[in-house]
Write an enzyme that holds these catalytic residues in place. Structure first.
Site, PDB file in Angstrom:
ATOM      1  N   GLY A  46      28.360 -31.685 -26.413  1.00  0.00           N
ATOM      2  CA  GLY A  46      29.689 -31.126 -26.256  1.00  0.00           C
ATOM      3  C   GLY A  46      30.508 -31.411 -27.499  1.00  0.00           C
ATOM      4  O   GLY A  46      30.275 -32.403 -28.192  1.00  0.00           O
ATOM      5  N   GLN A  51      37.914 -32.403 -32.743  1.00  0.00           N
ATOM      6  CA  GLN A  51      36.908 -33.251 -33.390  1.00  0.00           C
ATOM      7  C   GLN A  51      36.503 -32.698 -34.753  1.00  0.00           C
ATOM      8  O   GLN A  51      35.936 -33.419 -35.560  1.00  0.00           O
ATOM      9  CB  GLN A  51      35.669 -33.391 -32.505  1.00  0.00           C
ATOM     10  CG  GLN A  51      35.931 -34.171 -31.239  1.00  0.00           C
ATOM     11  CD  GLN A  51      34.683 -34.256 -30.387  1.00  0.00           C
ATOM     12  OE1 GLN A  51      34.437 -33.391 -29.549  1.00  0.00           O
ATOM     13  NE2 GLN A  51      33.877 -35.274 -30.639  1.00  0.00           N
ATOM     14  N   CYS A  94      30.241 -40.422 -27.800  1.00  0.00           N
ATOM     15  CA  CYS A  94      31.038 -39.358 -28.393  1.00  0.00           C
ATOM     16  C   CYS A  94      30.703 -39.233 -29.869  1.00  0.00           C
ATOM     17  O   CYS A  94      30.536 -40.244 -30.559  1.00  0.00           O
ATOM     18  CB  CYS A  94      32.518 -39.700 -28.213  1.00  0.00           C
ATOM     19  SG  CYS A  94      33.654 -38.464 -28.872  1.00  0.00           S
ATOM     20  N   LEU A  95      30.631 -38.004 -30.342  1.00  0.00           N
ATOM     21  CA  LEU A  95      30.367 -37.775 -31.752  1.00  0.00           C
ATOM     22  C   LEU A  95      31.492 -38.320 -32.629  1.00  0.00           C
ATOM     23  O   LEU A  95      31.275 -38.630 -33.792  1.00  0.00           O
ATOM     24  CB  LEU A  95      30.163 -36.279 -32.020  1.00  0.00           C
ATOM     25  CG  LEU A  95      28.948 -35.661 -31.332  1.00  0.00           C
ATOM     26  CD1 LEU A  95      28.918 -34.152 -31.556  1.00  0.00           C
ATOM     27  CD2 LEU A  95      27.656 -36.306 -31.803  1.00  0.00           C
ATOM     28  N   HIS A 136      35.302 -34.796 -20.365  1.00  0.00           N
ATOM     29  CA  HIS A 136      35.327 -35.516 -21.637  1.00  0.00           C
ATOM     30  C   HIS A 136      35.905 -34.626 -22.740  1.00  0.00           C
ATOM     31  O   HIS A 136      36.771 -35.045 -23.507  1.00  0.00           O
ATOM     32  CB  HIS A 136      33.893 -35.951 -21.980  1.00  0.00           C
ATOM     33  CG  HIS A 136      33.740 -36.634 -23.294  1.00  0.00           C
ATOM     34  ND1 HIS A 136      33.483 -37.972 -23.397  1.00  0.00           N
ATOM     35  CD2 HIS A 136      33.777 -36.149 -24.564  1.00  0.00           C
ATOM     36  CE1 HIS A 136      33.375 -38.292 -24.677  1.00  0.00           C
ATOM     37  NE2 HIS A 136      33.548 -37.195 -25.407  1.00  0.00           N
ATOM     38  N   GLU A 137      35.429 -33.374 -22.820  1.00  0.00           N
ATOM     39  CA  GLU A 137      35.889 -32.468 -23.875  1.00  0.00           C
ATOM     40  C   GLU A 137      37.335 -32.034 -23.659  1.00  0.00           C
ATOM     41  O   GLU A 137      38.106 -31.920 -24.622  1.00  0.00           O
ATOM     42  CB  GLU A 137      34.963 -31.251 -23.985  1.00  0.00           C
ATOM     43  CG  GLU A 137      33.521 -31.571 -24.323  1.00  0.00           C
ATOM     44  CD  GLU A 137      33.315 -32.484 -25.517  1.00  0.00           C
ATOM     45  OE1 GLU A 137      34.145 -32.469 -26.458  1.00  0.00           O
ATOM     46  OE2 GLU A 137      32.324 -33.225 -25.535  1.00  0.00           O
ATOM     47  N   HIS A 140      39.653 -34.539 -25.033  1.00  0.00           N
ATOM     48  CA  HIS A 140      39.864 -34.410 -26.482  1.00  0.00           C
ATOM     49  C   HIS A 140      41.027 -33.470 -26.786  1.00  0.00           C
ATOM     50  O   HIS A 140      41.792 -33.699 -27.729  1.00  0.00           O
ATOM     51  CB  HIS A 140      38.609 -33.868 -27.175  1.00  0.00           C
ATOM     52  CG  HIS A 140      37.585 -34.905 -27.499  1.00  0.00           C
ATOM     53  ND1 HIS A 140      37.816 -35.929 -28.383  1.00  0.00           N
ATOM     54  CD2 HIS A 140      36.310 -35.055 -27.066  1.00  0.00           C
ATOM     55  CE1 HIS A 140      36.732 -36.684 -28.481  1.00  0.00           C
ATOM     56  NE2 HIS A 140      35.800 -36.172 -27.680  1.00  0.00           N
TER      57      HIS A 140
END
Length: 189
Positions: A46, A51, A94-95, A136-137, A140
């Protein structure tokens, strides 16, 4: 399509709230395609526009596994319109918080309303990993990282480690050393 740089905590841009997309046009579709390519290359499951430095309410996901087949999902202006009372804990990564994982408690089932890649409004009910990933996304998009859901002590420890890793990376780059690309896509949202 192009690979985009992924911001890492504690970059202040990750804490800003994103603006809604007025329409899903060619520019938004190009962003979605670039985000998907970037997510796959990272690798992750994701990615949200903030991000990659875009403060727009756009996310992409792909949690395809043997037991779950979603294919890539493109969502503009996603919003949770219903959430279950039942919670579930899932180990998230997370990235933008590389190499760190923690259990986060979220609703087990959510219904998300969004504009798809063609600009059509869709409602999707999500459970399991997909529900976790969507939440989660969307976090962000509101300037919230998964580490904001854990204790301040653990969060501060992770942020200190990330700052140290950033300094080491900058030093290594200055010395011409190659970057380490080992990440676990199962947990990198």
């Amino acid at each position: 399509m192009a690979l985009l740089p992924i911001l890492t905590a504690p970059d202040p841009r990750l804490k800003k709230k994103s603006k809604p997309v007025e329409a899903v046009d060619d520019g938004v579709r190009r962003l979605m395609d670039d985000m998907l390519e970037t997510m796959y290359a990272a690798p992750g499951i994701g990615l949200a526009a903030p991000q990659v430095g875009e403060l727009r309410r756009v996310i992409v996901l792909d949690i395809d596994r043997e037991d779950v087949k979603t294919g890539p999902l493109f969502m503009a202006n996603p919003e949770i319109v219903e959430a279950s009372d039942e919670d579930v804990s899932y180990e998230e990564g997370c990235l933008s918080v590389p190499d760190h994982y923690s259990d986060v408690v979220r609703p087990a089932k959510v219904t998300v309303r969004y504009l798809d890649r063609d600009g059509k409004q869709q409602d999707m009910t999500c459970e399991g990993l997909l529900a976790t990933c969507v939440q989660h996304e969307i976090d962000h998009l509101d300037g919230i990282l998964f580490i904001d859901h854990i204790s301040a002590l653990k969060r501060n420890m992770i942020l200190r480690k990330l700052l140290k890793a950033r300094k080491e990376k900058e030093r290594d780059e200055a010395e011409g050393k190659p970057a380490d690309k080992t990440k676990d896509p199962e947990h990198a949202l």
